[in-house]
Design a protein around this motif. Structure first.
Motif, mmCIF file in Angstrom:
data_model
loop_
_atom_site.group_PDB
_atom_site.id
_atom_site.type_symbol
_atom_site.label_atom_id
_atom_site.label_comp_id
_atom_site.label_asym_id
_atom_site.label_seq_id
_atom_site.Cartn_x
_atom_site.Cartn_y
_atom_site.Cartn_z
ATOM 1 N N VAL A 265 38.207 53.146 -20.449
ATOM 2 C CA VAL A 265 38.017 53.347 -22.472
ATOM 3 C C VAL A 265 37.626 52.264 -23.102
ATOM 4 C CG1 VAL A 265 40.405 53.943 -24.075
ATOM 5 C CG2 VAL A 265 40.249 55.097 -22.338
ATOM 6 N N THR A 266 38.643 50.912 -22.218
ATOM 7 C CA THR A 266 38.498 49.551 -23.390
ATOM 8 C C THR A 266 37.139 49.432 -22.606
ATOM 9 O OG1 THR A 266 40.478 48.575 -21.422
ATOM 10 C CG2 THR A 266 38.755 47.369 -22.523
ATOM 11 N N THR A 267 36.183 49.791 -22.065
ATOM 12 C CA THR A 267 34.602 49.567 -21.690
ATOM 13 C C THR A 267 33.256 50.167 -22.630
ATOM 14 O OG1 THR A 267 34.481 50.415 -19.568
ATOM 15 C CG2 THR A 267 34.958 47.885 -19.752
ATOM 16 N N ILE A 268 34.389 50.999 -22.776
ATOM 17 C CA ILE A 268 33.430 52.026 -23.469
ATOM 18 C C ILE A 268 33.713 52.720 -24.694
ATOM 19 C CG2 ILE A 268 32.538 54.473 -24.272
ATOM 20 C CD1 ILE A 268 33.003 55.643 -21.010
ATOM 21 N N ILE A 269 34.862 52.123 -25.279
ATOM 22 C CA ILE A 269 34.575 52.186 -26.966
ATOM 23 C C ILE A 269 35.123 50.514 -27.311
ATOM 24 C CG2 ILE A 269 36.855 52.626 -29.158
ATOM 25 C CD1 ILE A 269 37.612 55.237 -27.161
ATOM 26 N N GLY A 270 34.621 50.351 -27.786
ATOM 27 C CA GLY A 270 34.006 49.080 -28.871
ATOM 28 C C GLY A 270 33.948 49.153 -30.113
ATOM 29 N N SER A 271 34.241 48.056 -31.083
ATOM 30 C CA SER A 271 34.497 48.105 -32.450
ATOM 31 C C SER A 271 32.730 49.014 -32.684
ATOM 32 C CB SER A 271 33.844 46.699 -32.665
ATOM 33 O OG SER A 271 32.659 45.819 -32.776
ATOM 34 N N GLY A 272 32.106 49.239 -32.071
ATOM 35 C CA GLY A 272 30.815 49.739 -32.155
ATOM 36 C C GLY A 272 31.015 51.345 -32.558
ATOM 37 N N VAL A 273 32.084 51.889 -31.676
ATOM 38 C CA VAL A 273 32.225 52.776 -31.871
ATOM 39 C C VAL A 273 33.019 53.268 -33.795
ATOM 40 C CG1 VAL A 273 35.088 52.597 -32.793
ATOM 41 C CG2 VAL A 273 34.268 54.784 -32.089
ATOM 42 N N LEU A 274 32.937 51.910 -34.910
ATOM 43 C CA LEU A 274 32.868 52.534 -35.934
ATOM 44 C C LEU A 274 32.229 52.955 -36.453
ATOM 45 C CD1 LEU A 274 35.804 50.025 -36.627
ATOM 46 C CD2 LEU A 274 36.247 52.424 -36.470
ATOM 47 N N SER A 275 30.670 52.150 -36.012
ATOM 48 C CA SER A 275 29.101 52.488 -36.241
ATOM 49 C C SER A 275 28.217 53.492 -36.687
ATOM 50 C CB SER A 275 28.132 51.710 -36.021
ATOM 51 O OG SER A 275 28.163 51.719 -34.831
ATOM 52 N N LEU A 276 29.251 54.252 -35.791
ATOM 53 C CA LEU A 276 28.710 56.323 -35.558
ATOM 54 C C LEU A 276 28.487 56.584 -36.770
ATOM 55 C CD1 LEU A 276 30.583 56.739 -32.286
ATOM 56 C CD2 LEU A 276 28.331 56.079 -31.887
ATOM 57 N N ALA A 277 29.098 56.833 -37.763
ATOM 58 C CA ALA A 277 29.266 57.124 -39.055
ATOM 59 C C ALA A 277 27.103 56.597 -39.285
ATOM 60 C CB ALA A 277 30.538 57.159 -39.872
ATOM 61 N N TRP A 278 27.044 55.932 -39.292
ATOM 62 C CA TRP A 278 26.258 55.745 -39.974
ATOM 63 C C TRP A 278 24.832 55.886 -38.472
ATOM 64 C CZ3 TRP A 278 22.033 52.967 -37.450
ATOM 65 C CH2 TRP A 278 21.012 53.295 -37.866
ATOM 66 N N ALA A 279 24.982 56.534 -37.173
ATOM 67 C CA ALA A 279 24.327 56.691 -36.190
ATOM 68 C C ALA A 279 24.187 58.627 -36.616
ATOM 69 C CB ALA A 279 24.130 56.151 -34.929
ATOM 70 N N VAL A 280 25.240 59.076 -37.121
ATOM 71 C CA VAL A 280 25.011 60.238 -37.067
ATOM 72 C C VAL A 280 24.613 60.534 -38.540
ATOM 73 C CG1 VAL A 280 26.583 62.162 -37.990
ATOM 74 C CG2 VAL A 280 27.224 60.796 -36.218
ATOM 75 N N ALA A 281 24.307 59.640 -39.696
ATOM 76 C CA ALA A 281 23.868 60.041 -40.830
ATOM 77 C C ALA A 281 21.986 59.446 -41.205
ATOM 78 C CB ALA A 281 24.150 58.802 -41.321
ATOM 79 N N GLN A 282 22.064 58.939 -39.275
ATOM 80 C CA GLN A 282 20.354 59.276 -39.664
ATOM 81 C C GLN A 282 20.029 60.374 -38.357
ATOM 82 O OE1 GLN A 282 19.644 56.619 -41.164
ATOM 83 N NE2 GLN A 282 21.628 56.295 -41.359
ATOM 84 N N LEU A 283 20.675 60.778 -38.035
ATOM 85 C CA LEU A 283 20.679 61.790 -37.557
ATOM 86 C C LEU A 283 20.834 63.644 -37.705
ATOM 87 C CD1 LEU A 283 21.634 61.006 -34.003
ATOM 88 C CD2 LEU A 283 19.585 60.798 -35.031
ATOM 89 N N GLY A 284 22.115 63.300 -39.205
ATOM 90 C CA GLY A 284 22.001 64.817 -39.147
ATOM 91 C C GLY A 284 23.466 65.337 -38.736
ATOM 92 N N TRP A 285 24.293 66.291 -39.337
ATOM 93 C CA TRP A 285 25.197 67.002 -38.148
ATOM 94 C C TRP A 285 25.218 67.631 -37.032
ATOM 95 C CZ3 TRP A 285 30.131 66.353 -39.756
ATOM 96 C CH2 TRP A 285 30.178 65.809 -41.391
ATOM 97 N N ILE A 286 23.377 68.206 -36.949
ATOM 98 C CA ILE A 286 23.135 69.438 -36.455
ATOM 99 C C ILE A 286 22.655 68.142 -34.530
ATOM 100 C CG2 ILE A 286 21.574 70.632 -33.973
ATOM 101 C CD1 ILE A 286 21.399 71.976 -37.201
ATOM 102 N N ALA A 287 22.231 67.199 -34.815
ATOM 103 C CA ALA A 287 21.233 66.557 -33.831
ATOM 104 C C ALA A 287 22.328 65.153 -33.146
ATOM 105 C CB ALA A 287 20.067 65.232 -34.232
ATOM 106 N N GLY A 288 23.019 64.489 -34.717
ATOM 107 C CA GLY A 288 24.517 63.858 -34.129
ATOM 108 C C GLY A 288 25.169 64.030 -33.605
ATOM 109 N N THR A 289 25.385 65.811 -33.574
ATOM 110 C CA THR A 289 26.755 66.452 -32.320
ATOM 111 C C THR A 289 25.752 66.817 -31.149
ATOM 112 O OG1 THR A 289 28.514 67.382 -34.656
ATOM 113 C CG2 THR A 289 28.195 68.331 -32.796
ATOM 114 N N ILE A 290 25.244 66.910 -31.438
ATOM 115 C CA ILE A 290 24.346 67.162 -30.156
ATOM 116 C C ILE A 290 24.469 66.015 -29.432
ATOM 117 C CG2 ILE A 290 22.601 68.127 -28.402
ATOM 118 C CD1 ILE A 290 21.343 70.063 -30.394
#
Length: 472
Positions: free
Chosen positions: A28-53
């Motif tokens: 968990v320590t190695t996977i979850i970094g502060s980048g987790v909080l940028s995932l909203a931006w990533a999903v915004a680029q992909l949208g609900w469907i592609a982001g979730t998949i």
């Protein structure tokens, strides 16, 4: 009777004390970094469907390849074979030759890049705390530019002290603390997102396909952002660079002259991988999807350090403090393999040198006894100083770290685990399993190439606006 001697383990090394709990914490320590909080931006680029998949796909890929690696920890038999203590040792014993050298180059380049990136990211969260207080005091439109160089120095000094912890097996407490911090700031991000959504009255635009071409972005921007978003999500799950070191900490019980595991390390590691990756995926999904629901297509790169939220400022401060503590611990998890390989090589090269081999017991009040080695003190201090200086000189280094991560994702997270498994399990060529593994490897190669292209484009854009020693 367990007398605690060094030869109490099955291979004559220091007795291990790790369990599925500590292994899960490391993951968990190695996977979850502060980048987790940028995932909203990533999903915004992909949208609900592609982001979730995309989140689900790369979670499944990482779980699969980590389980394949768990079976390769001992070779040729996954239960009673010879232990491979590091990733490189695993590749060398199973695949050998050129692939071993290629693995070392990819792994340690990536590890060095991550430690530099964490230095920069940790300082950004420190700056965010000061900015949050400034915005609260003077208003959200106030000019609160603050230099992060002094905070990089503070982060570096902290890492110099923690780097003196002799080896990976003694970091369990630090990883557990860092894992708790991960939950803390991820939960704060999720809670603030839910609160923003519950407020109502804010008209955010979301869509099934993300940012709209011609409205939010141009066609080329949509393309580059999509590539970068896919790459960010894929690389966010990577922890293969330290998986062997994590598994090496799992204790193995011995009864008389018979090797016996209770349970075997590969089973414990698979369980830990399932738990760690599942927990990480849940938090990734919550932060990414709820964050997108809160900010829509205007989601910031990081809604705690990028000021998607201004109030309550004290909660934003706590979230950033958690990020800092987490990065301090994660830095050590990624740096320890670097420390270990250099120290191992030096001790073999100059075995008679007291500077390198002699250890002294130093009593520290309220802490206990510290095993001090002069070479370890000098080398680890120099490493932290150099990585801190590089982060100061190149404050846009996150783009370069993204490139290093993109280049290492395919070989370290996918290619080597699959190739080692195919050889370890003696999978026949062109069988159904062989074909499926090769197809998966090819798909991930394409993802890596996409990420590399997007990262290079980001570096080019960053260089155009780069101004050394500019306050943020």
């Amino acid at each position: 009777m367990d007398d605690g001697r060094y030869d109490d383990d099955d291979d004559g090394r220091v007795k291990r004390t790790g369990t599925w709990i500590t292994a899960s914490a490391h993951i968990v320590t190695t996977i979850i970094g502060s980048g987790v909080l940028s995932l909203a931006w990533a999903v915004a680029q992909l949208g609900w469907i592609a982001g979730t998949i995309t989140l689900i796909i790369f979670s499944a890929i990482t779980l699969l390849t980590s389980c394949l690696m768990a079976d390769c920890y001992r070779y040729p038999d996954p239960i009673h074979g010879i232990r491979n203590h590091t990733y490189m040792e695993m590749v060398k014993n199973i695949l050998g030759g050129v692939q071993y050298k290629f693995c070392g180059l990819a792994q340690y380049t990536n590890l060095i890049g991550i430690t530099i990136g964490y230095t920069l990211t940790g300082s950004i969260s420190m700056v965010a705390i000061k900015k949050s207080n400034c915005f609260h005091k003077y208003g959200h439109e106030a000019d609160c530019k603050i230099s992060n160089y002094q905070f990089m120095a503070i982060f570096g000094v902290t890492e110099i002290l923690l780097s003196q912890i002799p080896d990976f097996h003694e970091l369990s407490w630090l990883s557990i603390l860092a894992a708790v911090m991960s939950f803390g700031y991820s939960s704060i991000g999720v809670g603030l997102s839910i609160a923003k959504i519950a407020e109502g009255g804010h008209h955010v635009k979301t869509s099934l396909t993300g940012l709209v071409v011609g409205v939010d972005v141009t066609i080329s921007e949509k393309l580059w952002n999509t590539f970068q978003a896919i790459g960010n999500i894929a690389f966010a799950y990577s922890f293969s660079t330290v998986i062997a070191e994590i598994q090496a900490s799992i204790k193995f019980k011995r009864t008389k002259d018979t090797l016996k595991s209770s349970p075997p390390e590969n089973q414990v590691m698979k369980k830990s991988s399932l738990i760690g990756i599942t927990i990480s995926t849940i938090f990734y999904s919550l932060c990414g999807l709820l964050g997108y629901g809160a900010f829509g297509n205007k989601a910031p790169g990081n809604f705690l350090t990028g000021f998607g939220f201004y109030e309550p400022y004290w909660l934003v401060d706590i979230g950033n403090l958690f990020i800092i503590i987490h990065l301090v611990g994660a830095y050590q998890v990624f740096a320890q393999p670097i420390f270990s390989i250099v120290e191992s090589w030096v001790s073999k090269r100059w075995p008679q040198s007291k500077l390198i081999t002699q250890e002294y017991d130093v009593r520290i009040p309220l802490v206990g006894t510290w095993r001090m080695n002069m070479f370890r003190v000098i080398w680890r201090t120099l490493y932290v100083i150099i990585t801190t200086l590089i982060a100061m000189i190149f404050p846009f280094f996150n783009n370069i770290v993204g490139l290093l991560g993109a280049m290492s994702f395919f070989p370290l997270t996918v290619y080597f685990p699959i190739e080692m498994y195919l050889k370890q399990a003696r999978v026949p060529k062109y069988s159904c399993i062989w074909i499926r593994m090769k197809l998966l490897s090819g798909f991930c190669l394409i993802v890596t190439l996409v990420g590399v292209v997007a990262s290079i484009q980001g570096i080019i854009v960053g260089l155009k606006t780069y101004k050394p020693f500019k306050s943020n």
